[in-house]
Design a protein around this motif. Structure first.
Motif, PDB file in Angstrom:
ATOM      1  N   HIS A  93       0.923  -1.302  -0.063  1.00 47.02           N
ATOM      2  CA  HIS A  93      -0.093   0.000   0.100  1.00 47.02           C
ATOM      3  C   HIS A  93       1.002   1.329  -0.021  1.00 47.02           C
ATOM      4  O   HIS A  93       2.261   1.291   0.378  1.00 47.02           O
ATOM      5  CB  HIS A  93      -0.758  -0.132   1.261  1.00 47.02           C
ATOM      6  N   ILE A  94       0.270   2.397  -0.077  1.00 47.37           N
ATOM      7  CA  ILE A  94       1.002   3.739  -0.463  1.00 47.37           C
ATOM      8  C   ILE A  94       1.704   3.535  -1.440  1.00 47.37           C
ATOM      9  O   ILE A  94       3.064   3.799  -1.288  1.00 47.37           O
ATOM     10  CB  ILE A  94       1.775   4.157   0.981  1.00 47.37           C
ATOM     11  N   LEU A  95       1.190   3.312  -2.636  1.00 48.70           N
ATOM     12  CA  LEU A  95       1.910   3.226  -3.644  1.00 48.70           C
ATOM     13  C   LEU A  95       2.076   4.212  -4.735  1.00 48.70           C
ATOM     14  O   LEU A  95       2.760   4.500  -5.495  1.00 48.70           O
ATOM     15  CB  LEU A  95       1.524   2.053  -4.598  1.00 48.70           C
ATOM     16  N   THR A  96       1.222   5.247  -4.220  1.00 47.76           N
ATOM     17  CA  THR A  96       1.132   6.462  -5.196  1.00 47.76           C
ATOM     18  C   THR A  96       2.231   7.450  -5.084  1.00 47.76           C
ATOM     19  O   THR A  96       2.661   8.129  -5.890  1.00 47.76           O
ATOM     20  CB  THR A  96       0.014   7.475  -4.692  1.00 47.76           C
ATOM     21  N   LYS A  97       3.126   7.399  -4.006  1.00 44.69           N
ATOM     22  CA  LYS A  97       4.234   8.345  -3.894  1.00 44.69           C
ATOM     23  C   LYS A  97       5.510   7.406  -4.433  1.00 44.69           C
ATOM     24  O   LYS A  97       6.743   8.057  -4.455  1.00 44.69           O
ATOM     25  CB  LYS A  97       4.240   8.644  -2.376  1.00 44.69           C
ATOM     26  N   LYS A  98       5.230   6.186  -4.857  1.00 45.41           N
ATOM     27  CA  LYS A  98       6.569   5.660  -5.101  1.00 45.41           C
ATOM     28  C   LYS A  98       6.588   5.735  -6.591  1.00 45.41           C
ATOM     29  O   LYS A  98       5.682   5.730  -7.313  1.00 45.41           O
ATOM     30  CB  LYS A  98       6.217   4.055  -4.727  1.00 45.41           C
ATOM     31  N   THR A  99       7.914   5.582  -7.241  1.00 45.26           N
ATOM     32  CA  THR A  99       7.974   5.765  -8.462  1.00 45.26           C
ATOM     33  C   THR A  99       7.783   4.449  -9.182  1.00 45.26           C
ATOM     34  O   THR A  99       7.625   3.434  -8.671  1.00 45.26           O
ATOM     35  CB  THR A  99       9.456   6.403  -8.885  1.00 45.26           C
ATOM     36  N   THR A 100       7.402   4.595 -10.723  1.00 44.13           N
ATOM     37  CA  THR A 100       7.234   3.468 -11.298  1.00 44.13           C
ATOM     38  C   THR A 100       8.185   2.349 -11.201  1.00 44.13           C
ATOM     39  O   THR A 100       8.079   1.219 -11.207  1.00 44.13           O
ATOM     40  CB  THR A 100       6.769   3.691 -12.766  1.00 44.13           C
TER      41      THR A 100
ATOM     42  N   LYS B  15       8.435   0.665  -7.926  1.00 40.51           N
ATOM     43  CA  LYS B  15       7.396  -0.306  -7.744  1.00 40.51           C
ATOM     44  C   LYS B  15       7.821  -1.701  -8.726  1.00 40.51           C
ATOM     45  O   LYS B  15       7.508  -2.591  -8.341  1.00 40.51           O
ATOM     46  CB  LYS B  15       5.989   0.241  -8.172  1.00 40.51           C
TER      47      LYS B  15
END
Length: 66
Positions: free
Chosen positions: A31-38, A41
């Motif tokens: 979770h909290i994947l929106t602030k991680k870069t592609t 991920k």
């Protein structure tokens, strides 16, 4: 002497490779994947190996060796 039981949570999380290493999934991918870069991920999707310092504990949980 009774058999050593395998830890139920460990057998779901770790897998033995053909060369004898123990594979695991990378953390920080749930979770909290929106602030991680592609790129971050994508690299977290790959499997990693258990480090040498933790290898003994994981083997004990999986009842490998001893």
């Amino acid at each position: 002497m009774p058999k050593v039981k395998t830890n139920s949570s460990a057998k779901k999380r770790f897998k033995m490779t053909g060369t004898g290493k123990i594979a695991r999934k990378s953390a920080f991918k749930s979770h909290i994947l929106t602030k991680k870069t592609t790129k971050q991920k994508r690299n977290l999707t790959k499997t990693a190996y258990v480090s040498d310092g933790d290898l003994g504990n994981v083997k004990r949980m999986l009842a490998i060796g001893k």
